[in-house]
Scaffold this motif. Sequence first.
Motif, mmCIF file in Angstrom:
data_model
loop_
_atom_site.group_PDB
_atom_site.id
_atom_site.type_symbol
_atom_site.label_atom_id
_atom_site.label_comp_id
_atom_site.label_asym_id
_atom_site.label_seq_id
_atom_site.Cartn_x
_atom_site.Cartn_y
_atom_site.Cartn_z
ATOM 1 N N VAL A 1 18.863 15.332 -2.532
ATOM 2 C CA VAL A 1 18.204 14.085 -2.168
ATOM 3 C C VAL A 1 16.708 14.278 -2.391
ATOM 4 O O VAL A 1 16.154 15.317 -2.011
ATOM 5 C CB VAL A 1 18.453 13.727 -0.689
ATOM 6 N N SER A 2 16.063 13.288 -3.001
ATOM 7 C CA SER A 2 14.621 13.375 -3.265
ATOM 8 C C SER A 2 13.921 12.151 -2.700
ATOM 9 O O SER A 2 14.295 11.014 -3.004
ATOM 10 C CB SER A 2 14.364 13.473 -4.776
ATOM 11 N N ILE A 3 12.902 12.383 -1.864
ATOM 12 C CA ILE A 3 12.140 11.299 -1.238
ATOM 13 C C ILE A 3 10.653 11.610 -1.339
ATOM 14 O O ILE A 3 10.214 12.701 -0.954
ATOM 15 C CB ILE A 3 12.526 11.115 0.239
ATOM 16 N N ALA A 4 9.887 10.657 -1.849
ATOM 17 C CA ALA A 4 8.434 10.778 -1.897
ATOM 18 C C ALA A 4 7.813 9.512 -1.321
ATOM 19 O O ALA A 4 8.440 8.449 -1.291
ATOM 20 C CB ALA A 4 7.948 10.999 -3.324
ATOM 21 N N LEU A 5 6.577 9.625 -0.885
ATOM 22 C CA LEU A 5 5.823 8.463 -0.421
ATOM 23 C C LEU A 5 4.528 8.368 -1.199
ATOM 24 O O LEU A 5 3.780 9.347 -1.299
ATOM 25 C CB LEU A 5 5.521 8.574 1.078
ATOM 26 N N ARG A 6 4.295 7.179 -1.753
ATOM 27 C CA ARG A 6 3.044 6.915 -2.459
ATOM 28 C C ARG A 6 2.160 5.992 -1.624
ATOM 29 O O ARG A 6 2.645 5.026 -1.051
ATOM 30 C CB ARG A 6 3.303 6.266 -3.816
ATOM 31 N N CYS A 7 0.883 6.300 -1.582
ATOM 32 C CA CYS A 7 -0.112 5.442 -0.962
ATOM 33 C C CYS A 7 -1.073 5.004 -2.051
ATOM 34 O O CYS A 7 -1.803 5.836 -2.612
ATOM 35 C CB CYS A 7 -0.864 6.176 0.151
ATOM 36 N N GLU A 8 -1.032 3.709 -2.393
ATOM 37 C CA GLU A 8 -1.842 3.173 -3.494
ATOM 38 C C GLU A 8 -1.630 4.017 -4.758
ATOM 39 O O GLU A 8 -2.577 4.438 -5.417
ATOM 40 C CB GLU A 8 -3.305 3.095 -3.098
ATOM 41 N N GLU B 1 0.826 -1.206 0.000
ATOM 42 C CA GLU B 1 0.000 0.000 0.000
ATOM 43 C C GLU B 1 0.862 1.259 0.000
ATOM 44 O O GLU B 1 0.561 2.243 -0.676
ATOM 45 C CB GLU B 1 -0.925 -0.005 1.216
ATOM 46 N N PHE B 2 1.970 1.207 0.749
ATOM 47 C CA PHE B 2 2.857 2.361 0.856
ATOM 48 C C PHE B 2 4.192 2.043 0.199
ATOM 49 O O PHE B 2 4.798 0.994 0.461
ATOM 50 C CB PHE B 2 3.089 2.733 2.320
ATOM 51 N N GLN B 3 4.642 2.956 -0.640
ATOM 52 C CA GLN B 3 5.896 2.784 -1.376
ATOM 53 C C GLN B 3 6.679 4.098 -1.350
ATOM 54 O O GLN B 3 6.187 5.137 -1.796
ATOM 55 C CB GLN B 3 5.605 2.388 -2.824
ATOM 56 N N TRP B 4 7.891 4.044 -0.829
ATOM 57 C CA TRP B 4 8.786 5.194 -0.862
ATOM 58 C C TRP B 4 9.493 5.237 -2.219
ATOM 59 O O TRP B 4 9.982 4.213 -2.702
ATOM 60 C CB TRP B 4 9.821 5.110 0.252
ATOM 61 N N VAL B 5 9.540 6.406 -2.815
ATOM 62 C CA VAL B 5 10.178 6.595 -4.122
ATOM 63 C C VAL B 5 11.373 7.519 -3.902
ATOM 64 O O VAL B 5 11.197 8.687 -3.522
ATOM 65 C CB VAL B 5 9.206 7.191 -5.147
ATOM 66 N N VAL B 6 12.577 7.006 -4.155
ATOM 67 C CA VAL B 6 13.791 7.669 -3.666
ATOM 68 C C VAL B 6 14.826 7.851 -4.768
ATOM 69 O O VAL B 6 15.154 6.911 -5.494
ATOM 70 C CB VAL B 6 14.419 6.826 -2.522
ATOM 71 N N ASP B 7 15.329 9.058 -4.879
ATOM 72 C CA ASP B 7 16.572 9.308 -5.609
ATOM 73 C C ASP B 7 17.583 9.780 -4.572
ATOM 74 O O ASP B 7 17.491 10.906 -4.076
ATOM 75 C CB ASP B 7 16.380 10.360 -6.699
ATOM 76 N N PRO B 8 18.533 8.931 -4.223
ATOM 77 C CA PRO B 8 19.429 9.246 -3.112
ATOM 78 C C PRO B 8 20.466 10.317 -3.424
ATOM 79 O O PRO B 8 21.036 10.919 -2.519
ATOM 80 C CB PRO B 8 20.115 7.909 -2.831
ATOM 81 N N LEU B 9 20.718 10.536 -4.711
ATOM 82 C CA LEU B 9 21.634 11.590 -5.153
ATOM 83 C C LEU B 9 21.221 11.992 -6.567
ATOM 84 O O LEU B 9 21.603 11.348 -7.535
ATOM 85 C CB LEU B 9 23.088 11.121 -5.123
#
Length: 248
Positions: A98-105, A75-83
């Motif tokens: 650094v880029s971090i997002a969270l997707r829910c469904e 249900e929850f997925q972190w979408v990450v570009d660490p650099l």
Amino acid sequence: MTHYLDAAIVAARAAGDLLRRNFQQPLRVNASEAHDIKLEIDVESQELITNLLLKKFPHHALYGEEGIVGDQMSEFQWVVDPLDGTVNYFYGIPHFCVSIALRCEAEIIVGVIYDPLRDEMWAVQKGAEPKLNDRPFRVSERADLAEAVISVGLSKTGVTIESGLPLLQAMVHRARKCRLMGSAALDMAYVACGRFDAYIEQGISLWDVAAGWILVESAGGTVEMRLRTDMKDKYSIIASNGVIDLKL
């Protein structure tokens, strides 16, 4: 939802601290291609982010530039570009993040972009006001392309470079200035807070723009993402303040 945003900010700052400490230091190159470089520090940064986020949220998944962790159907997925901006980083150019997002469904509900050298943290959660270092921001109000600053990304493959060049040529003639900065995530953050009026790229990955997507839309702008049928997991994107006519 605030605890998700707080966790993303902590992880982004920890990864940013790692990148700042190692900036302009000897770096190990994992892979080198015609238009890209993969560094060991990319992997180290993502591992740090992964450990911080999945220790706190063990049932979540992570989808990142340096690999995936967990059940991607969660249900929850972190979408990450660490650099984001690895080539800049490698050459000592002080423009990366650094880029971090969270997707829910599949819906993005949290977005964080952190520039560790300038100590600038863009952060937002769905339904809330986006903030840059705790100060609210909005997209620009410029509607005239002749007064605009446009970022045009030239991607890593021959196909997307060739398709991007005519677009760049058109924007150079029409806009006040065009910029090619080398970090898609920071381009999105700059659109969100009004430094740029639009960002356009022909072949980009979700981890590059996921956090920026929610930042731009929360700040009053628009994002148009289209999945490319000729390239696996790549998108074309137009992010803007929502009022400018790009004449595309």
